[in-house]
Structures are given as structure tokens and as C-alpha cells.
Design an enzyme around this catalytic site. Sequence first.
Site, PDB file in Angstrom:
ATOM      1  NE  ARG A 183      -4.220   0.014  19.315  1.00 45.38           N
ATOM      2  CZ  ARG A 183      -5.267  -0.767  19.525  1.00 45.38           C
ATOM      3  NH1 ARG A 183      -6.168  -0.424  20.445  1.00 45.38           N
ATOM      4  NH2 ARG A 183      -5.443  -1.878  18.824  1.00 45.38           N
ATOM      5  CG  HIS A 184      -7.440   2.488  16.256  1.00 46.83           C
ATOM      6  ND1 HIS A 184      -6.438   1.725  15.715  1.00 46.83           N
ATOM      7  CD2 HIS A 184      -8.068   1.708  17.164  1.00 46.83           C
ATOM      8  CE1 HIS A 184      -6.450   0.527  16.273  1.00 46.83           C
ATOM      9  NE2 HIS A 184      -7.430   0.489  17.157  1.00 46.83           N
ATOM     10  CG  ASP A 202     -16.745  -1.100 -13.147  1.00 47.10           C
ATOM     11  OD1 ASP A 202     -17.450  -1.997 -12.626  1.00 47.10           O
ATOM     12  OD2 ASP A 202     -15.545  -1.272 -13.433  1.00 47.10           O
ATOM     13  CG  HIS A 229      -8.105  -1.147  13.795  1.00 47.87           C
ATOM     14  ND1 HIS A 229      -7.003  -1.967  13.854  1.00 47.87           N
ATOM     15  CD2 HIS A 229      -8.917  -1.530  14.815  1.00 47.87           C
ATOM     16  CE1 HIS A 229      -7.129  -2.812  14.872  1.00 47.87           C
ATOM     17  NE2 HIS A 229      -8.295  -2.571  15.464  1.00 47.87           N
ATOM     18  CG  ASN A 230      -8.163   1.295   8.833  1.00 42.47           C
ATOM     19  OD1 ASN A 230      -8.554   0.135   8.702  1.00 42.47           O
ATOM     20  ND2 ASN A 230      -6.920   1.577   9.158  1.00 42.47           N
ATOM     21  N   GLY A 256      -9.817  -0.870  -8.236  1.00 44.17           N
ATOM     22  CA  GLY A 256      -9.791   0.401  -8.954  1.00 44.17           C
ATOM     23  C   GLY A 256     -10.649   1.444  -8.265  1.00 44.17           C
ATOM     24  CB  CYS A 314     -15.176  -1.911  -9.947  1.00 44.46           C
ATOM     25  SG  CYS A 314     -13.668  -2.099  -8.990  1.00 44.46           S
ATOM     26  N   GLY A 315     -15.123  -4.716 -10.657  1.00 50.65           N
ATOM     27  CA  GLY A 315     -14.805  -6.137 -10.789  1.00 50.65           C
ATOM     28  C   GLY A 315     -14.130  -6.677  -9.536  1.00 50.65           C
ATOM     29  CB  THR A 316     -10.860  -6.321  -8.169  1.00 51.25           C
ATOM     30  OG1 THR A 316     -10.547  -4.975  -8.560  1.00 51.25           O
ATOM     31  CG2 THR A 316     -10.456  -7.292  -9.278  1.00 51.25           C
ATOM     32  N   GLY A 317     -13.017  -4.270  -6.913  1.00 50.74           N
ATOM     33  CA  GLY A 317     -13.066  -3.250  -5.859  1.00 50.74           C
ATOM     34  C   GLY A 317     -11.770  -2.458  -5.781  1.00 50.74           C
ATOM     35  NE  ARG A 345      -1.616   3.865  15.720  1.00 52.76           N
ATOM     36  CZ  ARG A 345      -1.726   2.796  16.485  1.00 52.76           C
ATOM     37  NH1 ARG A 345      -2.725   1.952  16.308  1.00 52.76           N
ATOM     38  NH2 ARG A 345      -0.847   2.560  17.428  1.00 52.76           N
ATOM     39  NE  ARG A 376     -15.922  -8.654 -14.332  1.00 52.60           N
ATOM     40  CZ  ARG A 376     -15.247  -7.908 -15.202  1.00 52.60           C
ATOM     41  NH1 ARG A 376     -13.965  -7.649 -15.001  1.00 52.60           N
ATOM     42  NH2 ARG A 376     -15.843  -7.425 -16.268  1.00 52.60           N
TER      43      ARG A 376
END
Length: 146
Positions: A132-133, A8, A98-99, A70, A65-68, A136, A109
Amino acid sequence: MIISVGSDHAGFEQKQQLVAYLEEAGHQVIDEGPQSDDRVDYPDFAALVGKDVAEGRAERGVLVCGTGIGMALAACKIPGVRAANIINAQFAELCREHNDANVITLSGRFVSLDENKAILDTFLTTEFAGGRHADRVAKLNALDHE
Ligand code: RB5
């Protein structure tokens, strides 16, 4: 690797720098915009990048974005997207191992460009650990259909 990138207005400056960084490293970048720092809404760009990944046009997605925050909230709404908001390289490693995160969301920012470059390098070079991941992540993916 084919990488879809978006931001953004708050992430625009770093998005421009990161697109150049990725291209210099030999990646093929799909720049989903924006193309200026005019005020825009982050869900619009999260959707474009998320769909590129979910529909197979890109192997990974990068959103700034500003923080990541959103961007992560929005991108995770797209079925098939596993987006993680990351502010250091160790978490970048873990979100891959893991994910099996396929989209990373960054703060333009509160995290420096150099740190975000290091985060991206780790995100792009770390493999999913499986084992094991795997079960999940399969359960995570199943939530797309509930
Ligand atoms: C824009 O001001 C800001 O809210 C946005 O960039 C992002 O940080 C939202 O999570």
C-alpha cells in the site's frame, strides 16, 4: 553499499565519525565534505549528496547538520531525493518501510553519536515495505515534476 555523506560545520564532528563507522562496516563512502569545521552553508552539501543519490552515484545519502532539519529541507529540493530528518531508530525503520527514504538527515548537536550509529544501522538494513505504500511513494515522486 555506496553511501554519499556530507555535513555542515555543526555536523562535521559526527560526520567524520560516521564516515569511519560506515567504512569499517565495509561500505564504500563518498565523502562530499566539508573537510574542516569552518563555517559553511548546509544547502551546498545537501545538494552534493542529494545529486549523488538522484543521479545514481550513491545508493543512499547521509547528511548531518545541527538539527538535521535544514539538510532535509534542502535535500528534498533535489528531484528523486526522499530525505527524512530522523532522531530515533524507530523512525529510521519507518522512513524506510513506509516512505522509501533514500537520504537520512541527522542531528550532530542534539543526538549522540551512538544513537546516530544505531539510526544509521536501521536506515541501511531496513527494506521498503512496498504494497500500500508503493502508490503513495509514486505520488510523492510525481510531485518532483509539478
Ligand atoms: C547551523 O548553525 C545550523 O543552523 C545548521 O547546522 C542546521 O541545524 C540547520 O538546520
